[in-house]
Design a protein around this motif. Structure first.
Motif, PDB file in Angstrom:
ATOM      1  N   TYR A   4      -4.356   0.714  -8.924  1.00 10.15           N
ATOM      2  CA  TYR A   4      -3.983  -0.464  -8.078  1.00 10.15           C
ATOM      3  C   TYR A   4      -5.227  -0.507  -7.694  1.00 10.15           C
ATOM      4  CZ  TYR A   4       0.286   1.973  -9.567  1.00 10.15           C
ATOM      5  OH  TYR A   4       1.078   2.195 -10.107  1.00 10.15           O
ATOM      6  N   LYS A   5      -5.206  -2.476  -7.158  1.00 11.96           N
ATOM      7  CA  LYS A   5      -5.791  -3.246  -5.955  1.00 11.96           C
ATOM      8  C   LYS A   5      -5.556  -3.350  -4.878  1.00 11.96           C
ATOM      9  CE  LYS A   5      -9.645  -6.384  -4.685  1.00 11.96           C
ATOM     10  NZ  LYS A   5     -10.612  -7.340  -5.478  1.00 11.96           N
ATOM     11  N   HIS A  11      -8.636  -3.193  -1.316  1.00 11.95           N
ATOM     12  CA  HIS A  11      -8.813  -0.902  -1.400  1.00 11.95           C
ATOM     13  C   HIS A  11      -8.978  -1.263  -3.686  1.00 11.95           C
ATOM     14  CE1 HIS A  11      -8.904   3.336  -0.612  1.00 11.95           C
ATOM     15  NE2 HIS A  11      -7.710   3.374  -1.115  1.00 11.95           N
ATOM     16  N   ILE A  12      -8.870   0.500  -3.845  1.00 12.27           N
ATOM     17  CA  ILE A  12      -9.150   0.206  -5.263  1.00 12.27           C
ATOM     18  C   ILE A  12      -8.132   2.055  -5.099  1.00 12.27           C
ATOM     19  CG2 ILE A  12      -9.799   0.231  -7.102  1.00 12.27           C
ATOM     20  CD1 ILE A  12     -11.591  -2.320  -6.783  1.00 12.27           C
ATOM     21  N   CYS A  22      -0.284   0.492  -0.102  1.00 12.38           N
ATOM     22  CA  CYS A  22      -1.644   0.796  -0.065  1.00 12.38           C
ATOM     23  C   CYS A  22      -1.960   1.696   0.984  1.00 12.38           C
ATOM     24  CB  CYS A  22      -2.617  -0.494   0.240  1.00 12.38           C
ATOM     25  SG  CYS A  22      -4.010  -0.291   0.929  1.00 12.38           S
ATOM     26  N   PRO A  23      -2.537   3.119   0.521  1.00 10.11           N
ATOM     27  CA  PRO A  23      -2.952   4.368   1.162  1.00 10.11           C
ATOM     28  C   PRO A  23      -3.553   3.553   2.112  1.00 10.11           C
ATOM     29  CG  PRO A  23      -3.914   4.411  -0.253  1.00 10.11           C
ATOM     30  CD  PRO A  23      -3.299   2.871  -0.821  1.00 10.11           C
ATOM     31  N   LYS A  24      -4.084   2.790   2.827  1.00 11.62           N
ATOM     32  CA  LYS A  24      -5.489   2.611   3.859  1.00 11.62           C
ATOM     33  C   LYS A  24      -4.303   1.744   4.478  1.00 11.62           C
ATOM     34  CE  LYS A  24     -10.312   1.486   3.657  1.00 11.62           C
ATOM     35  NZ  LYS A  24     -11.083   0.905   3.629  1.00 11.62           N
ATOM     36  N   CYS A  25      -3.970   0.369   3.951  1.00 10.72           N
ATOM     37  CA  CYS A  25      -3.497  -0.288   5.054  1.00 10.72           C
ATOM     38  C   CYS A  25      -1.636  -0.530   5.156  1.00 10.72           C
ATOM     39  CB  CYS A  25      -4.146  -2.300   5.158  1.00 10.72           C
ATOM     40  SG  CYS A  25      -2.965  -2.747   3.233  1.00 10.72           S
ATOM     41  N   ARG A  26      -1.384  -0.170   3.836  1.00 14.48           N
ATOM     42  CA  ARG A  26       0.213   0.158   4.465  1.00 14.48           C
ATOM     43  C   ARG A  26       1.032  -1.475   3.460  1.00 14.48           C
ATOM     44  NH1 ARG A  26       3.029   4.869   6.385  1.00 14.48           N
ATOM     45  NH2 ARG A  26       1.099   6.361   7.136  1.00 14.48           N
TER      46      ARG A  26
END
Ligand code: ZN
Length: 58
Positions: A4-5, A11-12, A22-26
């Motif tokens: 995913y992107k 974030h990929i 997204c695990p980074k920014c949710r």
């Protein structure tokens, strides 16, 4: 395996399961780059332009 992107932060990442955030920014706005599309019937968009299936869940 799905790749995913994130449409928000770029974030990929890869997940064995169907990712929803997204695990980074949710963010929930993910672009599906690689992997089997979600099985038909499980996504409510029915082939529309939704972020979780990218219009591939016909
Ligand atoms: Zn993100």
């Amino acid at each position: 395996m799905h790749r995913y992107k994130c449409a928000s932060c770029g974030h990929i990442f890869s997940e064995d399961i169907w990712a929803e955030k997204c695990p980074k920014c949710r963010s929930r706005i993910l672009i599906h780059i690689e992997g089997q599309p979600k099985k038909s019937g499980t996504c409510s968009c029915k082939g529309g332009n939704c972020s979780s299936c990218a219009g591939k869940c016909r």
